[in-house]
Design an enzyme around this catalytic site. Structure first.
Site, mmCIF file in Angstrom:
data_model
loop_
_atom_site.group_PDB
_atom_site.id
_atom_site.type_symbol
_atom_site.label_atom_id
_atom_site.label_comp_id
_atom_site.label_asym_id
_atom_site.label_seq_id
_atom_site.Cartn_x
_atom_site.Cartn_y
_atom_site.Cartn_z
ATOM 1 N N ARG A 175 0.834 -1.204 0.000
ATOM 2 C CA ARG A 175 0.000 0.000 0.000
ATOM 3 C C ARG A 175 0.867 1.252 0.000
ATOM 4 O O ARG A 175 0.599 2.217 -0.720
ATOM 5 C CB ARG A 175 -0.943 -0.005 1.199
ATOM 6 C CG ARG A 175 -2.003 -1.101 1.096
ATOM 7 C CD ARG A 175 -2.897 -1.133 2.291
ATOM 8 N NE ARG A 175 -3.735 0.064 2.269
ATOM 9 C CZ ARG A 175 -4.511 0.436 3.274
ATOM 10 N NH1 ARG A 175 -4.566 -0.274 4.377
ATOM 11 N NH2 ARG A 175 -5.243 1.529 3.179
ATOM 12 N N ARG A 188 4.950 14.367 -11.293
ATOM 13 C CA ARG A 188 5.509 14.478 -12.640
ATOM 14 C C ARG A 188 4.511 15.135 -13.593
ATOM 15 O O ARG A 188 4.900 15.964 -14.427
ATOM 16 C CB ARG A 188 5.923 13.109 -13.160
ATOM 17 C CG ARG A 188 7.171 12.583 -12.466
ATOM 18 C CD ARG A 188 7.644 11.259 -13.008
ATOM 19 N NE ARG A 188 7.850 11.363 -14.450
ATOM 20 C CZ ARG A 188 7.573 10.381 -15.305
ATOM 21 N NH1 ARG A 188 7.091 9.238 -14.864
ATOM 22 N NH2 ARG A 188 7.791 10.531 -16.588
ATOM 23 N N MET A 189 3.232 14.798 -13.483
ATOM 24 C CA MET A 189 2.208 15.396 -14.338
ATOM 25 C C MET A 189 2.111 16.898 -14.070
ATOM 26 O O MET A 189 2.096 17.705 -15.001
ATOM 27 C CB MET A 189 0.846 14.723 -14.091
ATOM 28 C CG MET A 189 -0.316 15.312 -14.891
ATOM 29 S SD MET A 189 -1.130 16.766 -14.179
ATOM 30 C CE MET A 189 -1.738 16.138 -12.635
ATOM 31 N N GLU A 196 2.124 22.345 -15.368
ATOM 32 C CA GLU A 196 1.854 23.577 -14.620
ATOM 33 C C GLU A 196 3.139 24.379 -14.417
ATOM 34 O O GLU A 196 3.964 24.035 -13.567
ATOM 35 C CB GLU A 196 1.233 23.265 -13.255
ATOM 36 C CG GLU A 196 -0.162 22.703 -13.333
ATOM 37 C CD GLU A 196 -1.180 23.701 -13.845
ATOM 38 O OE1 GLU A 196 -1.035 24.919 -13.601
ATOM 39 O OE2 GLU A 196 -2.130 23.256 -14.504
ATOM 40 N N GLU A 199 -0.219 24.122 -4.345
ATOM 41 C CA GLU A 199 -0.247 24.153 -5.813
ATOM 42 C C GLU A 199 -0.750 22.815 -6.368
ATOM 43 O O GLU A 199 -1.497 22.779 -7.346
ATOM 44 C CB GLU A 199 1.139 24.481 -6.371
ATOM 45 C CG GLU A 199 1.174 24.670 -7.865
ATOM 46 C CD GLU A 199 0.315 25.820 -8.350
ATOM 47 O OE1 GLU A 199 -0.414 25.622 -9.351
ATOM 48 O OE2 GLU A 199 0.345 26.910 -7.758
ATOM 49 N N GLU A 259 -8.553 22.170 -10.376
ATOM 50 C CA GLU A 259 -8.708 22.593 -11.772
ATOM 51 C C GLU A 259 -8.994 21.410 -12.689
ATOM 52 O O GLU A 259 -9.859 21.488 -13.567
ATOM 53 C CB GLU A 259 -7.452 23.326 -12.236
ATOM 54 C CG GLU A 259 -7.275 24.678 -11.588
ATOM 55 C CD GLU A 259 -5.968 25.356 -11.959
ATOM 56 O OE1 GLU A 259 -5.091 24.697 -12.577
ATOM 57 O OE2 GLU A 259 -5.820 26.532 -11.643
ATOM 58 N N ASP A 290 -10.868 29.816 -8.666
ATOM 59 C CA ASP A 290 -10.347 31.008 -7.999
ATOM 60 C C ASP A 290 -10.053 30.737 -6.526
ATOM 61 O O ASP A 290 -9.062 31.219 -5.975
ATOM 62 C CB ASP A 290 -11.319 32.175 -8.135
ATOM 63 C CG ASP A 290 -11.401 32.721 -9.561
ATOM 64 O OD1 ASP A 290 -10.592 32.295 -10.412
ATOM 65 O OD2 ASP A 290 -12.289 33.558 -9.804
#
Length: 117
Positions: free
Chosen positions: A8, A21-22, A27, A68, A75, A94
């Site tokens: 796990r 990584r994405m 971003e 972030e 988003e 926002d």
């Protein structure tokens, strides 16, 4: 039991790394915060600060990165549910952005308080 828990843990670590990584690829704001944190960390190590002050600076910088990541998750969920403009979608995005900003203000405030005593 230990093997299951290790599995796990390993899975969570793998998924977290994939998420990081994405976000890093997609971003630019995360990249900017990483570089800001690198500068902040370097400055904290160079200046004559206490261990607690350094720890606070580093921890708050890491929290900005976490904020972030959460903002990106918000988003992505909004965009997945509907790419069309909607005032509630804008409000959610926002609010996520505001969370990052407030966390960054906390980190900046800590720097100011530490530097001026």
């Amino acid at each position: 039991m230990i093997v299951e828990q290790w599995k796990r843990f390993s899975d969570r670590a793998k998924w977290s790394w994939e998420g990081w990584r994405m976000i890093w690829r997609e971003e630019a704001s995360l990249q900017q915060w990483v570089w800001a944190n690198a500068a902040s960390f370097t400055l904290a190590m160079v200046l004559d600060l206490s261990t607690a002050e350094r720890a606070l600076i580093v921890a708050l910088g890491i929290l900005v990165l976490a904020a972030e990541c959460y903002n990106t998750a918000i988003e992505r969920c909004i965009d997945y549910l509907s790419p069309a403009y909607h005032p509630l979608a804008k409000a959610a995005k926002d609010a996520g952005s505001a969370g990052v900003t407030i966390t960054a203000i906390a980190a900046g405030g800590a720097w100011v308080i530490i530097l001026i005593g």
